[in-house]
Design a protein around this motif. Structure first.
Motif, PDB file in Angstrom:
ATOM      1  N   THR A  47      -9.859  -9.793  -4.681  1.00  0.00           N
ATOM      2  CA  THR A  47      -8.834  -9.032  -3.955  1.00  0.00           C
ATOM      3  C   THR A  47      -7.735  -9.952  -3.435  1.00  0.00           C
ATOM      4  O   THR A  47      -6.542  -9.639  -3.532  1.00  0.00           O
ATOM      5  CB  THR A  47      -9.461  -8.249  -2.790  1.00  0.00           C
ATOM      6  OG1 THR A  47     -10.485  -7.393  -3.291  1.00  0.00           O
ATOM      7  CG2 THR A  47      -8.422  -7.398  -2.070  1.00  0.00           C
ATOM      8  N   GLU A  48      -8.136 -11.087  -2.900  1.00  0.00           N
ATOM      9  CA  GLU A  48      -7.146 -12.035  -2.374  1.00  0.00           C
ATOM     10  C   GLU A  48      -6.268 -12.570  -3.508  1.00  0.00           C
ATOM     11  O   GLU A  48      -5.050 -12.713  -3.336  1.00  0.00           O
ATOM     12  CB  GLU A  48      -7.864 -13.174  -1.655  1.00  0.00           C
ATOM     13  CG  GLU A  48      -6.956 -14.114  -0.899  1.00  0.00           C
ATOM     14  CD  GLU A  48      -6.257 -13.498   0.307  1.00  0.00           C
ATOM     15  OE1 GLU A  48      -5.540 -14.235   1.006  1.00  0.00           O
ATOM     16  OE2 GLU A  48      -6.397 -12.280   0.544  1.00  0.00           O
ATOM     17  N   ASN A  49      -6.850 -12.847  -4.645  1.00  0.00           N
ATOM     18  CA  ASN A  49      -6.052 -13.315  -5.785  1.00  0.00           C
ATOM     19  C   ASN A  49      -5.052 -12.255  -6.234  1.00  0.00           C
ATOM     20  O   ASN A  49      -3.886 -12.555  -6.505  1.00  0.00           O
ATOM     21  CB  ASN A  49      -6.967 -13.701  -6.942  1.00  0.00           C
ATOM     22  CG  ASN A  49      -7.811 -14.926  -6.642  1.00  0.00           C
ATOM     23  OD1 ASN A  49      -7.466 -15.731  -5.781  1.00  0.00           O
ATOM     24  ND2 ASN A  49      -8.921 -15.076  -7.341  1.00  0.00           N
ATOM     25  N   ALA A  50      -5.504 -11.010  -6.311  1.00  0.00           N
ATOM     26  CA  ALA A  50      -4.604  -9.919  -6.693  1.00  0.00           C
ATOM     27  C   ALA A  50      -3.499  -9.736  -5.659  1.00  0.00           C
ATOM     28  O   ALA A  50      -2.332  -9.508  -6.012  1.00  0.00           O
ATOM     29  CB  ALA A  50      -5.394  -8.626  -6.869  1.00  0.00           C
ATOM     30  N   ARG A  51      -3.859  -9.819  -4.400  1.00  0.00           N
ATOM     31  CA  ARG A  51      -2.866  -9.648  -3.321  1.00  0.00           C
ATOM     32  C   ARG A  51      -1.784 -10.721  -3.404  1.00  0.00           C
ATOM     33  O   ARG A  51      -0.576 -10.424  -3.312  1.00  0.00           O
ATOM     34  CB  ARG A  51      -3.560  -9.718  -1.960  1.00  0.00           C
ATOM     35  CG  ARG A  51      -2.619  -9.501  -0.766  1.00  0.00           C
ATOM     36  CD  ARG A  51      -3.296  -9.786   0.564  1.00  0.00           C
ATOM     37  NE  ARG A  51      -3.507 -11.221   0.774  1.00  0.00           N
ATOM     38  CZ  ARG A  51      -2.578 -12.053   1.247  1.00  0.00           C
ATOM     39  NH1 ARG A  51      -1.361 -11.597   1.536  1.00  0.00           N
ATOM     40  NH2 ARG A  51      -2.858 -13.327   1.424  1.00  0.00           N
ATOM     41  N   LYS A  52      -2.186 -11.971  -3.592  1.00  0.00           N
ATOM     42  CA  LYS A  52      -1.222 -13.068  -3.595  1.00  0.00           C
ATOM     43  C   LYS A  52      -0.327 -13.040  -4.827  1.00  0.00           C
ATOM     44  O   LYS A  52       0.894 -13.221  -4.722  1.00  0.00           O
ATOM     45  CB  LYS A  52      -1.963 -14.405  -3.511  1.00  0.00           C
ATOM     46  CG  LYS A  52      -2.550 -14.689  -2.124  1.00  0.00           C
ATOM     47  CD  LYS A  52      -3.291 -16.021  -2.103  1.00  0.00           C
ATOM     48  CE  LYS A  52      -3.817 -16.340  -0.713  1.00  0.00           C
ATOM     49  NZ  LYS A  52      -4.580 -17.613  -0.679  1.00  0.00           N
ATOM     50  N   ASN A  94       0.738 -18.037  -0.497  1.00  0.00           N
ATOM     51  CA  ASN A  94       0.425 -16.873   0.339  1.00  0.00           C
ATOM     52  C   ASN A  94       1.660 -15.988   0.498  1.00  0.00           C
ATOM     53  O   ASN A  94       2.799 -16.447   0.356  1.00  0.00           O
ATOM     54  CB  ASN A  94      -0.080 -17.315   1.709  1.00  0.00           C
ATOM     55  CG  ASN A  94      -0.904 -16.233   2.390  1.00  0.00           C
ATOM     56  OD1 ASN A  94      -1.136 -15.167   1.819  1.00  0.00           O
ATOM     57  ND2 ASN A  94      -1.359 -16.490   3.595  1.00  0.00           N
ATOM     58  N   THR A  95       1.433 -14.719   0.758  1.00  0.00           N
ATOM     59  CA  THR A  95       2.518 -13.781   1.034  1.00  0.00           C
ATOM     60  C   THR A  95       2.074 -12.885   2.188  1.00  0.00           C
ATOM     61  O   THR A  95       0.919 -12.918   2.605  1.00  0.00           O
ATOM     62  CB  THR A  95       2.840 -12.894  -0.192  1.00  0.00           C
ATOM     63  OG1 THR A  95       1.857 -11.866  -0.289  1.00  0.00           O
ATOM     64  CG2 THR A  95       2.865 -13.700  -1.472  1.00  0.00           C
ATOM     65  N   ASP A  96       2.999 -12.099   2.695  1.00  0.00           N
ATOM     66  CA  ASP A  96       2.664 -11.184   3.791  1.00  0.00           C
ATOM     67  C   ASP A  96       2.264  -9.803   3.276  1.00  0.00           C
ATOM     68  O   ASP A  96       2.173  -8.848   4.052  1.00  0.00           O
ATOM     69  CB  ASP A  96       3.823 -11.067   4.786  1.00  0.00           C
ATOM     70  CG  ASP A  96       5.104 -10.531   4.135  1.00  0.00           C
ATOM     71  OD1 ASP A  96       5.091 -10.278   2.908  1.00  0.00           O
ATOM     72  OD2 ASP A  96       6.113 -10.389   4.859  1.00  0.00           O
TER      73      ASP A  96
END
Length: 309
Positions: A47-52, A94-96
């Motif tokens: 999930t974190e990889n997809a989000r970033k 990273n992004t918001d």
């Protein structure tokens, strides 16, 4: 030109990351959302990889977290292939960007309810999210145009002698999807093993010199090291990007209609896909199974996407 409406269900994952970059770079795809499953690594990492990745390249596309384990079994991951984070040694910026509050199944339902046109669902990981969605929202099944799936094999497995990873992780979920009655295009190992990147291709990608090439180079290099050690080859198959490549240019692929089933009970064959090319079972053909690819055109498509994004 009418854009293809798609949802992507994935478990990033080195080759999932390449599939996302390929999709994000091509405007003929209208991506309604990214849903994430556990698979290559733990659900929090995928999930974190997809989000970033989505947050950096296509921030407007929603990302929703899905099931953290298979329907009936414990999770099996492949960190030995993808690294603990899921994308080797790549450190994603990273992004918001925020993850959707709705879980993946609720999110898919919301998208389908709001969309008048049918939506193609691309699946590049275990099929848990999609199977749970089909069980939970059977009334929305007719809003799905087709599934384009990376999974399965008729040439032997890559996690057991007979089973391909995505199917093996949650064979019960795959069985539900294959029996759904929805049109399926399947990208098994039969074709994805032919969609390989060479060390020369990898250098070309590195020399593009942008952030997308940094991600792609790191992800592919990580996989290359694994393939060299365990398979004694310097060719790295790009499994998941085949799904997106098919949507962008189906003419670079060849395949056959066949019945596809999943073995759920075999002591040595759990998770094997039965691809009945010769119609020995006499069952209705439920999938277009891809088995040939124009590798040069596929690699050129990848390089062009990485350069343009």
């Amino acid at each position: 030109m009418q854009k293809k409406l798609i949802l992507i269900d994935c478990d990033p994952g080195c080759d999932d990351a390449l599939a996302l970059l390929l999709a994000f770079a091509n405007e003929e795809l209208r991506i309604k959302g990214i849903t994430v499953s556990a698979g290559n690594v733990h659900i929090n990492n995928t999930t974190e990889n997809a989000r970033k990745i989505t947050g950096y390249f296509r921030k407007e596309i929603p990302v929703s977290k899905g099931c953290e384990k298979p329907m009936f079994r414990n999770i099996v991951t492949a960190s030995e292939v993808h690294g603990e984070s899921g994308i080797g040694k790549v450190v994603l910026k990273n992004t918001d960007k925020k993850i959707e509050e709705k879980n993946a199944m609720e999110f898919i339902a919301e998208v389908l309810k709001k969309t008048e046109e049918k939506v193609t669902v691309v699946i590049t990981g275990p099929m848990t999210n999609i199977a749970v969605f089909l069980i939970s929202y059977p009334e929305l099944k007719n809003k799905i145009e087709k599934f384009v799936i990376m999974g399965g094999s008729s040439i032997g497995g890559n996690v057991t002698p007979s089973a391909e990873f995505n199917i093996y992780v949650d064979a019960e979920a795959a069985d539900i999807v294959f029996k759904s009655g929805i049109d399926i295009v399947l990208c098994p190992l039969d074709v994805t093993m032919k969609a390989y990147i060479t060390e020369e291709d990898l250098e070309d990608i590195k020399n593009i010199g942008n952030y997308a090439s940094e991600i792609a180079y790191g992800a592919i290099k990580n996989s290359l090291e694994f393939y060299k050690e365990f398979y004694n080859t310097n060719k790295v198959p790009m499994h998941d990007p085949c799904t997106i490549a098919y949507l962008l240019n189906s003419e670079i692929f060849k395949g056959n209609e066949a019945f596809v089933g999943v073995e759920l009970k075999g002591k040595y064959t759990y998770g094997e896909t039965i691809i009945d090319y010769r119609n020995k079972l006499g069952k209705n053909k439920n999938a277009l199974v891809l088995n040939e690819i124009d590798r040069e055109k596929f690699v050129e498509m990848l390089k062009k996407a990485i350069k343009s994004i």
